[in-house]
Design a protein around this motif. Sequence first.
Motif, PDB file in Angstrom:
ATOM      1  N   HIS A  18      48.256  49.649  42.674  1.00 12.25           N
ATOM      2  CA  HIS A  18      47.279  49.405  41.472  1.00 12.25           C
ATOM      3  C   HIS A  18      46.332  50.577  41.197  1.00 12.25           C
ATOM      4  O   HIS A  18      45.312  50.856  41.650  1.00 12.25           O
ATOM      5  CB  HIS A  18      46.256  48.128  41.838  1.00 12.25           C
ATOM      6  CG  HIS A  18      45.631  47.694  40.971  1.00 12.25           C
ATOM      7  ND1 HIS A  18      45.374  46.318  40.922  1.00 12.25           N
ATOM      8  CD2 HIS A  18      45.225  47.914  39.591  1.00 12.25           C
ATOM      9  CE1 HIS A  18      44.572  45.981  39.872  1.00 12.25           C
ATOM     10  NE2 HIS A  18      44.663  47.006  39.043  1.00 12.25           N
ATOM     11  N   ASP A 112      47.389  43.320  34.064  1.00 11.95           N
ATOM     12  CA  ASP A 112      45.845  43.605  34.361  1.00 11.95           C
ATOM     13  C   ASP A 112      45.121  43.919  33.083  1.00 11.95           C
ATOM     14  O   ASP A 112      45.477  44.334  32.257  1.00 11.95           O
ATOM     15  CB  ASP A 112      46.007  44.820  35.344  1.00 11.95           C
ATOM     16  CG  ASP A 112      44.654  44.933  36.096  1.00 11.95           C
ATOM     17  OD1 ASP A 112      44.694  44.552  37.341  1.00 11.95           O
ATOM     18  OD2 ASP A 112      43.966  45.358  35.587  1.00 11.95           O
ATOM     19  N   GLY A 113      43.750  43.737  33.381  1.00  9.33           N
ATOM     20  CA  GLY A 113      42.772  43.920  32.302  1.00  9.33           C
ATOM     21  C   GLY A 113      42.819  42.602  31.507  1.00  9.33           C
ATOM     22  O   GLY A 113      42.013  42.454  30.500  1.00  9.33           O
ATOM     23  N   HIS A 139      45.799  39.627  38.346  1.00  2.00           N
ATOM     24  CA  HIS A 139      44.383  39.856  38.239  1.00  2.00           C
ATOM     25  C   HIS A 139      43.875  38.432  37.850  1.00  2.00           C
ATOM     26  O   HIS A 139      43.889  38.003  36.865  1.00  2.00           O
ATOM     27  CB  HIS A 139      44.210  40.633  37.168  1.00  2.00           C
ATOM     28  CG  HIS A 139      42.397  40.784  36.542  1.00  2.00           C
ATOM     29  ND1 HIS A 139      41.887  41.871  36.520  1.00  2.00           N
ATOM     30  CD2 HIS A 139      41.831  40.051  36.025  1.00  2.00           C
ATOM     31  CE1 HIS A 139      40.648  41.738  36.205  1.00  2.00           C
ATOM     32  NE2 HIS A 139      40.634  40.370  36.148  1.00  2.00           N
ATOM     33  N   HIS A 192      43.197  43.114  43.953  1.00  2.00           N
ATOM     34  CA  HIS A 192      41.914  43.010  44.245  1.00  2.00           C
ATOM     35  C   HIS A 192      41.003  41.705  44.589  1.00  2.00           C
ATOM     36  O   HIS A 192      40.099  41.322  43.557  1.00  2.00           O
ATOM     37  CB  HIS A 192      40.992  43.798  43.029  1.00  2.00           C
ATOM     38  CG  HIS A 192      41.316  43.430  41.497  1.00  2.00           C
ATOM     39  ND1 HIS A 192      41.386  42.127  41.135  1.00  2.00           N
ATOM     40  CD2 HIS A 192      41.872  44.042  40.497  1.00  2.00           C
ATOM     41  CE1 HIS A 192      41.359  42.250  39.942  1.00  2.00           C
ATOM     42  NE2 HIS A 192      41.932  43.451  39.535  1.00  2.00           N
ATOM     43  N   ASN A 238      35.559  45.172  37.480  1.00  3.88           N
ATOM     44  CA  ASN A 238      35.988  43.704  37.539  1.00  3.88           C
ATOM     45  C   ASN A 238      37.296  43.461  38.299  1.00  3.88           C
ATOM     46  O   ASN A 238      38.129  44.465  38.203  1.00  3.88           O
ATOM     47  CB  ASN A 238      36.485  43.455  36.049  1.00  3.88           C
ATOM     48  CG  ASN A 238      37.517  42.190  35.645  1.00  3.88           C
ATOM     49  OD1 ASN A 238      37.549  41.364  36.362  1.00  3.88           O
ATOM     50  ND2 ASN A 238      37.798  42.079  34.659  1.00  3.88           N
ATOM     51  N   ASP A 265      42.732  49.986  42.257  1.00  6.22           N
ATOM     52  CA  ASP A 265      42.200  49.897  41.200  1.00  6.22           C
ATOM     53  C   ASP A 265      41.885  51.029  40.616  1.00  6.22           C
ATOM     54  O   ASP A 265      40.740  50.906  39.633  1.00  6.22           O
ATOM     55  CB  ASP A 265      41.480  48.579  41.082  1.00  6.22           C
ATOM     56  CG  ASP A 265      41.431  48.073  39.758  1.00  6.22           C
ATOM     57  OD1 ASP A 265      42.143  48.285  38.988  1.00  6.22           O
ATOM     58  OD2 ASP A 265      40.528  47.015  39.609  1.00  6.22           O
TER      59      ASP A 265
HETATM   60 ZN    ZN Z   1      42.477  43.891  37.280  1.00  5.61          ZN
END
Ligand code: ZN
Length: 391
Positions: A18, A112-113, A139, A192, A238, A265
């Motif tokens: 990641h 992701d995000g 995520h 995460h 985050n 991350d």
């Molecule tokens: Zn994330």
Amino acid sequence: EVVQARGQVLLPGFVDLHVHLREPGREDTETIATGSAAAALGGYTAVFAMANTDPVADNALIVEHVHAEGKRVGLVDVHPVGAVTVGLAGVKLAELGTMAKSKANVRMFSDDGHCVHDPLIMRRALEYSKALDAVIAQHAEEPRLTVGAQAHEGENAARLGLQGWPAAAEESIVARDCLLAQHAGARLHICHVSTAGTVDVLRWAKDRGTQVSAEVTPHHLLLTDDRLDTFDPVNKVNPPLRAASDAQALRQALAEGVVDCVATDHAPHAVQDKDCEWAAARPGMLGLQTALSVVARTMVETGLLDWRGVARVMSERPAAIAGLPDQGRPLAEGEPANLVLIDPDARWTVRGREFASIADNTPFEGMELPARVVLTMLRGEITAADGKARG
Ligand code: ZN
Ligand code: DOR
Ligand code: ZN
């Protein structure tokens, strides 16, 4: 070339599932070249580049570009992660099969995000990924519970007047997706993990045979939300930094294997996106060049893992989750290896400006940390040595 390694620790090259390398789109904060150098210096021989670039990595053209640029740089194997949906919009499934069958050979998909919110999209993505022998990396964030959220929901956020980010926003999605993965017979990877409750959900899911794996970041192992007192946006991330009891549960879960591996991350940001008001700052932290040292501080110095265990959580498990064919396999005699050589007794002080990354947003600035990467080798070639990346 003969390398003297007396008193040092030799491990298989690290694998990071990641990272955000920001290319294409935000080359002012990181490129595949600078991120690869940071990875080599951190002891990594493979990284998985997340899909939330601009444009988004939701088609074969982009993932092939990322893959080819990683090869051209040659410091670390860059594996592109494909977006589950077109443009991270969450409404239309991207062409997972085309990306999987492209030269980039994509084996991990994520949004992701902008996590895969829609359960129907998630269900279909899991079914496709099963057919493609891929894994969906999630995520886990229920967006209807994080509207306006600025910090871990708890005492500290209340005291500082920051709107809370409840643990349930993560845990409810992890539970939902474990159920969907089990139903589809597919493999799910949770990005995460940040709360003690998520560890409980993972234990439950693994006990009932769900094919779920999970990662924890170095910053969630070491840092807690009491750092938010100064409102320094370098601590904004985050999912948010959580309570000390969460960090303790994450360390224990990593030692026990309920959480499988460490992933950074790594999230470079421009100065103007971090040197601003807390509320306006972007979430994310650099991680590639500090991961080993933070794992040494939180897991090795505490006696939770020995160096053999570090090899498991930073190399072997992540390689197995992503289906890397070569990492961790016993080598034939004379076969070139992916290795990292570590000085376990070194102490060093973190200086973000000295990192190979273009950005310098490290929350560990000024900390003295244990253990240093002395040398990294990718298929028998030295990619970093004595604090300098090659090439
Ligand atoms: Zn994330
Ligand atoms: O802190 C974060 N930064 N979390 C995310 O989910 C995205 C990432 C980024 O891209 O900056
Ligand atoms: Zn991320």
